[in-house]
Enzyme design. Structure first.
Site, PDB file in Angstrom:
ATOM      1  N   SER A 190      37.628  41.536  40.278  1.00  0.00           N
ATOM      2  CA  SER A 190      38.325  40.372  40.826  1.00  0.00           C
ATOM      3  C   SER A 190      39.488  40.831  41.710  1.00  0.00           C
ATOM      4  O   SER A 190      39.255  41.541  42.684  1.00  0.00           O
ATOM      5  CB  SER A 190      38.765  39.447  39.689  1.00  0.00           C
ATOM      6  OG  SER A 190      39.143  38.189  40.183  1.00  0.00           O
ATOM      7  N   GLU A 323      28.988  33.514  39.908  1.00  0.00           N
ATOM      8  CA  GLU A 323      30.457  33.617  39.907  1.00  0.00           C
ATOM      9  C   GLU A 323      31.102  32.243  39.744  1.00  0.00           C
ATOM     10  O   GLU A 323      32.111  32.079  39.066  1.00  0.00           O
ATOM     11  CB  GLU A 323      30.939  34.236  41.222  1.00  0.00           C
ATOM     12  CG  GLU A 323      30.469  35.656  41.494  1.00  0.00           C
ATOM     13  CD  GLU A 323      31.419  36.708  40.976  1.00  0.00           C
ATOM     14  OE1 GLU A 323      32.532  36.349  40.526  1.00  0.00           O
ATOM     15  OE2 GLU A 323      31.055  37.893  41.006  1.00  0.00           O
ATOM     16  N   HIS A 437      31.873  34.879  36.797  1.00  0.00           N
ATOM     17  CA  HIS A 437      32.849  35.799  37.383  1.00  0.00           C
ATOM     18  C   HIS A 437      33.429  36.726  36.306  1.00  0.00           C
ATOM     19  O   HIS A 437      33.867  36.275  35.251  1.00  0.00           O
ATOM     20  CB  HIS A 437      33.972  34.988  38.033  1.00  0.00           C
ATOM     21  CG  HIS A 437      35.062  35.830  38.623  1.00  0.00           C
ATOM     22  ND1 HIS A 437      34.847  36.698  39.661  1.00  0.00           N
ATOM     23  CD2 HIS A 437      36.383  35.933  38.312  1.00  0.00           C
ATOM     24  CE1 HIS A 437      35.987  37.291  39.974  1.00  0.00           C
ATOM     25  NE2 HIS A 437      36.922  36.853  39.166  1.00  0.00           N
TER      26      HIS A 437
END
Length: 530
Positions: A190, A323, A437
């Site tokens: 991320s 995600e 995600h």
């Protein structure tokens, strides 16, 4: 050796001996200062060298996390004195030892949240069993890490400069932990993945690492760059009924604010910030102006990637197949509901378009997402796909293809496995098919949150991921040989087209540009402006 002692440039450290669940022994050294505490006049300043200490420093307990707003308790937690790192090593140097590859983990959290030093969250156990040295670190977050006022007192990107300082410390000291300073791999998820890409692009970090892995993050994703931080920062005094128009007065005011007031006010400003939609963090990396300080980055990251102006090292990048399941969390549910109600894709699109362009783009978006192929039966699957792309996959795909045009080898992956170690799905109680995600992180980094009854396939995918990631750190190739665990050769992206590995219960190579990928490549080429 009950209390191993290691000497670094600043003094001696006393660590401890630990064991993984497979009874692999390793040595842990926590809370090592890699920079001077950024307090007082050093608030908003680039990091400075750590100060030496006398005697043997205890390196067995957790350090402060960097000051931030906790979205669960709605309280400010952590401290400004937070620039520390942890080192985990399978062996200490002796006359017979060969230095080991080093893997440096950069945590995520939107440049606003999280930490890298709590090993209940970021345990090294899985990777260290593959005979590598692991380093985890904190870096300044939010307004403390990314206040950008175009002046020497607050130049911006302090959090990224902290990462550079940690890499410099590693170059100087990691050999004392049996790590090889000439074989350092940076990896992150991320915002950590975006950080990896930024470090590749910045002249400040040149020569400080030798391989890079960016997971679910890129400098091209809209939430990972904001060149209007100055406008945001000017609103902070207004939360205290004060108006400041002079930059130097603003810096002084923000430097003098009590820590909790500063962070709380910055969050209030973000809550009222007008943003088109999707994920938004505000105080994040920005392009710096040239001035009487060393900038981290001054040029468009898209241009740098396009022209090959980055550190040419073996590179891995990838994403999770869904995600956008992150939008089911309470923080972002309103965005999902709005798209489902009005199907206004343009509201969430982070590109500036004129009226003619809007009509053209909207038609294409509706064709791809409302009429395109559906892999899941959920009524909101088109919206999950769209947010997957606009908030993550679009920028990741575009940046990886640009890197591959100017660099080799580049390995690309899609993580699609849905199992017991899918980190964010478990944390957020998301009961949907697919990988959310950050879910791939649970198969590389041990988390206390995910311990329980794991299936044989969970364990296989975990072992497979850790072998590929550490193979890459060792050899620059994630699959140098095929066996009963690594069943497929992971082919790098070819100059002639896309090749990527799908990581599910099986390993499969795919060679295709989906309609979604093609659309975002076109959007970035035509409309991206940092």
């Amino acid at each position: 050796m009950s209390s191993p002692v290691v000497k670094v440039a600043e003094g001696q450290l006393s660590g401890k001996v630990c064991q993984t669940s497979d009874n692999t022994q390793f040595f842990t050294f926590k809370s090592i200062p890699y920079a001077k505490p950024p307090l007082g006049e050093l608030r908003f300043a680039p990091p400075e060298q750590p100060e030496p200490w006398e005697g043997i420093r205890d390196a067995t307990t957790n350090c402060n996390i960097c000051a931030q707003f906790d979205r669960e308790t709605l309280q400010v937690v952590g401290d400004e004195d937070c620039l520390y790192l942890n080192v985990y090593t399978p062996s200490l140097p002796n006359s017979d030892s060969q230095p080991l590859p080093v893997m440096v983990f950069i945590h995520g959290g939107g440049f606003m949240f999280g930490n890298g030093t709590d090993d209940a969250v970021h345990g090294p156990d899985y990777l260290i069993e593959k005979d590598v040295v692991i380093v985890t670190l904190n870096y300044r977050l939010g307004v403390l890490g990314f206040l950008s006022l175009d002046c020497k007192e607050a130049p911006g990107n302090m959090g990224l400069k902290d990462q550079v300082q940690a890499l410099k410390w590693i170059q100087k000291n990691i050999k004392n932990f049996n790590g090889d300073p000439n074989n350092v791999t940076i990896f992150g998820i991320s915002a950590g993945g975006a950080s990896v890409e930024y470090l590749m692009l910045s002249p400040m970090s040149k020569g400080l690492f030798h391989k890079a892995i960016a997971q679910s993050g890129s400098s091209l994703i809209h939430w990972a760059q904001n060149n209007h931080v100055k406008t945001l920062a000017a609103k902070i005094p207004i939360t205290k009924k004060k108006i400041i128009t002079d930059d130097k007065d603003l810096v002084k005011y923000l430097k003098d604010m009590p820590l909790k007031d500063l962070i709380t006010s910055s969050m209030l400003v973000l809550a009222t910030d007008k943003w088109r939609g999707g994920i938004h963090f505000g105080f994040v990396p920005a392009l710096e102006k040239d001035g009487d300080w060393e900038p981290f980055i001054t040029k468009s990251t898209y241009d740098l990637l396009s022209h090959g102006e980055f550190e040419k090292v073996p590179y891995m990048a990838g994403f999770c197949n869904r995600e956008g399941l992150l939008m089911l969390s309470s923080n972002y549910a309103a965005n999902l509901e709005r798209l489902l109600e009005d199907k206004d894709f343009l509201f969430h699109l982070p590109f500036q378009l004129d009226d003619t362009q809007k009509l053209d783009v909207e038609t294409k978006l509706k064709t791809v997402y409302l009429e395109g192929d559906k892999n899941y039966d959920d009524i909101d699957s088109y919206a999950i796909d769209f947010f997957s792309d606009v908030d993550f996959i679009g920028g990741i795909y575009v940046s990886t293809v640009l890197v591959a045009k100017n660099n080799s080898p580049v390995y690309f992956y899609q993580f699609a496995y849905d199992g017991g170690l899918n980190y964010l799905k478990k944390k957020l109680n998301i009961d949907r098919k697919g990988a959310c995600h950050g879910d791939d992180g649970g198969y590389l980094i041990k988390s206390a949150l995910l311990q329980g009854n794991l299936s044989d396939t969970d364990k296989l995918v975990c072992d497979r991921m850790c072998i590929m990631w550490t193979n890459f750190a060792k050899y620059g190739d994630p699959t140098p040989k095929v066996d009963n665990v690594i069943t497929t050769t992971w082919e790098p992206i070819a100059e002639t087209g896309l090749a990527y590995l799908v990581i599910d219960d099986k390993m499969t190579m795919k060679y295709e540009n989906t309609e979604r990928m093609k659309l975002f490549k076109e959007l970035y080429e035509k409309y991206y402006k940092p």
